[in-house]
Enzyme design. Structure first.
Site, PDB file in Angstrom:
ATOM      1  N   LYS A  92      -9.808   5.833 -19.150  1.00 33.45           N
ATOM      2  CA  LYS A  92     -10.215   6.312 -20.467  1.00 33.45           C
ATOM      3  C   LYS A  92      -9.041   6.267 -21.449  1.00 33.45           C
ATOM      4  CE  LYS A  92     -13.895   7.067 -18.036  1.00 33.45           C
ATOM      5  NZ  LYS A  92     -14.139   8.310 -17.324  1.00 33.45           N
ATOM      6  N   ASP A 141      -8.710  18.233 -13.962  1.00 35.29           N
ATOM      7  CA  ASP A 141      -8.952  16.880 -14.471  1.00 35.29           C
ATOM      8  C   ASP A 141      -8.633  16.907 -15.963  1.00 35.29           C
ATOM      9  OD1 ASP A 141     -10.129  14.602 -15.623  1.00 35.29           O
ATOM     10  OD2 ASP A 141     -11.667  14.463 -14.067  1.00 35.29           O
ATOM     11  N   TYR A 172     -17.782  15.863 -14.803  1.00 31.41           N
ATOM     12  CA  TYR A 172     -18.183  14.447 -14.831  1.00 31.41           C
ATOM     13  C   TYR A 172     -19.153  14.145 -13.680  1.00 31.41           C
ATOM     14  CZ  TYR A 172     -17.565   9.376 -14.435  1.00 31.41           C
ATOM     15  OH  TYR A 172     -17.770   8.031 -14.338  1.00 31.41           O
ATOM     16  N   ARG A 225       0.854  -1.206   0.000  1.00 30.31           N
ATOM     17  CA  ARG A 225       0.000   0.000   0.000  1.00 30.31           C
ATOM     18  C   ARG A 225       0.882   1.247   0.000  1.00 30.31           C
ATOM     19  NH1 ARG A 225      -1.313   1.894   4.586  1.00 30.31           N
ATOM     20  NH2 ARG A 225      -1.805  -0.091   5.570  1.00 30.31           N
TER      21      ARG A 225
HETATM   22  C1  LIG Z   1     -14.481   8.643 -15.972  1.00 29.56           C
HETATM   23  C2  LIG Z   1     -14.095   9.938 -15.441  1.00 29.56           C
HETATM   24  C3  LIG Z   1     -13.779  10.105 -14.088  1.00 29.56           C
HETATM   25  C4  LIG Z   1     -13.885   8.985 -13.074  1.00 29.56           C
HETATM   26  O1  LIG Z   1     -12.961   7.975 -13.340  1.00 29.56           O
HETATM   27  P1  LIG Z   1     -13.203   6.429 -12.979  1.00 29.56           P
HETATM   28  O2  LIG Z   1     -11.951   5.791 -13.454  1.00 29.56           O
HETATM   29  O3  LIG Z   1     -14.435   5.979 -13.689  1.00 29.56           O
HETATM   30  O4  LIG Z   1     -13.359   6.363 -11.496  1.00 29.56           O
HETATM   31  C5  LIG Z   1     -13.359  11.353 -13.666  1.00 29.56           C
HETATM   32  N1  LIG Z   1     -13.276  12.386 -14.515  1.00 29.56           N
HETATM   33  C6  LIG Z   1     -13.594  12.274 -15.830  1.00 29.56           C
HETATM   34  C7  LIG Z   1     -13.473  13.459 -16.712  1.00 29.56           C
HETATM   35  C8  LIG Z   1     -14.012  11.052 -16.330  1.00 29.56           C
HETATM   36  O5  LIG Z   1     -14.332  10.953 -17.639  1.00 29.56           O
END
Ligand SMILES: *Cc1c(COP(=O)(O)O)cnc(C)c1O
Length: 304
Positions: free
Chosen positions: A206, A181, A99, A47
């Site tokens: 993604k 983000d 999101y 961890r």
């Molecule tokens: C999918 C997504 C998240 C969350 O990510 P996960 O891997 O599904 O927990 C956060 N921000 C954006 C812009 C996303 O497209």
């Protein structure tokens, strides 16, 4: 892009094996041997740290031009860890267009723990300045500057374009940090830390991993001070990415440039077709032909 593309494929040199393997080994070990009672090994517990994870964490720090990277079990686990560096009473200004899962984390989770969340259209700099300064805040928060501004460079799902330089500038003017983000952009199209951001977050699920086979999150910080705070949150909350998943993300990153180039080509073809379709009212894609100047003036190398 040559150097960046090489960094996508290789990351930092693999130097912990005598075999000459070009890829980092997957260390499936939760604990590590101590040479003696009195010595502390580099690795002690998974961890707290794992060499496979460290390879990915160093690679994303390199790609995003930051000082330190962190890998989590999902994008939301990454965002959770970052937001947990704040305290009850801290005010965070959040982009109106974000999101859904992040929206829920702010409003259905962190608000319960006393973080004050205020939504603003981050393309409206006057409103943003008033919100960050506290001028437009109500009650006890009035006149009290925000601790952070949180937004997505290209928002999910409406693809609103946010200008990191302008937003981070407003945040810094009032002593707040800018948390970005960068999921829909990736470091291939923009490195927000170079534009003034303090923390960059990815849902690596993604584009970075890219093959719909792994849930992962990554964080990169600008300096050691933020690095220590995010590391503490990562190690205490424990939402770390497992070694095999770290390797999947690393392998996905190797083809990031090729995939984003092709995806943008496809997105341009689809959006141009839709734009001319009589049944389509509007098309939300910032990479439409003719928008190159707008993208570039926002520091973006493409529409994603
Ligand atoms: C999918 C997504 C998240 C969350 O990510 P996960 O891997 O599904 O927990 C956060 N921000 C954006 C812009 C996303 O497209």
């Amino acid at each position: 892009m040559t150097r960046f593309n090489t960094q996508l494929v290789h990351g930092l040199p693999v130097n912990d094996n005598n075999i000459g393997a070009v890829n980092p080994p997957i260390y499936n070990s939760s604990t590590y041997a101590f040479e003696s009672v009195g010595t502390m090994p580099r690795w002690d517990y998974a961890r707290s740290g794992n060499p496979t994870r460290e390879f990915l964490e160093k690679q994303i720090a390199q790609l995003e031009h930051g000082t330190r990277g962190f890998a989590f079990g999902s994008g939301l686990a990454a965002i959770h860890a970052v937001l947990s560096i704040f305290q009850p009473g801290d005010r965070i200004i959040v982009g109106k267009n974000i999101y859904g899962g992040t929206y829920s984390l702010f409003h259905e989770y962190f608000e319960r723990w006393g973080v004050i969340v205020e939504e603003v259209d981050t393309t409206d700099y006057k409103a943003l300045d008033a919100a960050v300064s506290g001028e437009s805040a109500k009650g006890n928060a009035h006149g009290c500057p925000a601790k952070a501004v949180y937004f997505e460079v290209l928002t999910n799902p409406l693809l609103q374009v946010n200008n990191v330089t302008a937003i981070a500038g407003i945040a810094h003017r009032h002593g707040a940090i800018a948390i970005v983000d960068n999921t829909f952009v990736t470091p291939y199209l923009q490195q927000p830390l170079d534009q003034g951001a303090d923390i960059v977050i990815h849902s690596a699920t993604k584009y970075l991993a890219g093959h719909s086979e792994v849930n992962a999150g990554l964080v990169v910080v600008k300096d050691d001070e933020l690095g220590k705070r995010v590391y503490f949150a990562q190690n205490r909350l424990g939402g770390v990415l497992a070694p095999n998943e770290c390797d999947s993300v690393r392998r996905g990153i190797q083809t990031l440039a090729l995939r984003v180039d092709r995806q943008q080509e496809n997105a341009r073809a689809i959006s141009s077709y839709l734009l001319l379709h009589p049944l389509v009212k509007s098309v939300h894609y910032p990479g439409l032909p003719g928008h190159e100047y707008e993208l570039a003036s926002n520091g973006l190398k493409g529409g994603g």
